[in-house]
Write a protein that holds these residues in place. Structure first.
Motif, short mmCIF file in Angstrom:
data_model
loop_
_atom_site.label_atom_id
_atom_site.label_comp_id
_atom_site.label_asym_id
_atom_site.label_seq_id
_atom_site.Cartn_x
_atom_site.Cartn_y
_atom_site.Cartn_z
N GLY A 1 0.93 -1.20 -0.24
CA GLY A 1 -0.03 -0.14 0.03
C GLY A 1 0.78 1.12 0.04
O GLY A 1 1.76 1.31 0.72
N ARG A 2 0.51 2.24 -0.75
CA ARG A 2 1.04 3.55 -0.91
C ARG A 2 0.08 4.50 -0.42
O ARG A 2 -1.02 4.39 -1.00
N ILE A 3 0.58 5.62 0.33
CA ILE A 3 -0.22 6.61 0.87
C ILE A 3 -1.08 7.12 -0.29
O ILE A 3 -0.63 7.68 -1.45
N ALA A 4 -2.49 7.02 -0.33
CA ALA A 4 -3.37 7.45 -1.72
C ALA A 4 -3.19 9.12 -1.55
O ALA A 4 -3.16 9.51 -0.59
N GLN A 5 -3.10 9.44 -2.84
CA GLN A 5 -3.19 10.90 -3.22
C GLN A 5 -4.23 11.53 -3.21
O GLN A 5 -5.19 11.13 -3.75
#
Length: 121
Positions: free
Chosen positions: A117-121
């Protein structure tokens, strides 16, 4: 047909995630119908998960970036298979799934879902 071995592993994974994890949500965004149009539909799916930061030795700045999380999601009771494009909410933060592994060792039984997971923009 599901193998008894993998069903047992799935139960073990579920038990550990329930013990050490937290409640979260996997949200799927379904785009509008290309012919009929309409609005995109977001569908939240409750999940039990364990978010963990990647060890520094795995962070290369390209595939795995600083701030990315490795999220273990219990497959028991989850109506969908988390995939790229879904968003996982954990620790009050939304993470866009950029990679995932369903861990279907026998091709049928998802033991545990492991996603990046990558921090959602």
């Amino acid at each position: 047909m599901a193998s008894a071995l993998y069903v047992g592993l799935q139960a073990t994974a579920q038990r550990l995630i329930a013990k050490y994890g937290q409640a979260g949500v996997v949200t799927r965004l379904t785009p509008p119908d290309p012919v009929l149009g309409g609005e995109p539909v977001t569908t939240p799916h409750p999940a039990t998960l364990v978010p963990m930061a990647y060890e520094a030795r795995y962070v290369d700045g390209t595939v795995i970036r600083t701030g990315d999380m490795q999220i273990y999601i219990s497959s028991v009771g989850l109506a969908i298979e988390p995939t790229v494009g879904d968003v996982v909410t954990a620790n009050g933060t939304e993470y866009a799934i950029v990679a995932g592994d369903p861990n279907k060792f026998d091709g049928v039984t998802a033991v545990v879902f492991i996603v990046q997971g990558r921090i959602a923009q």
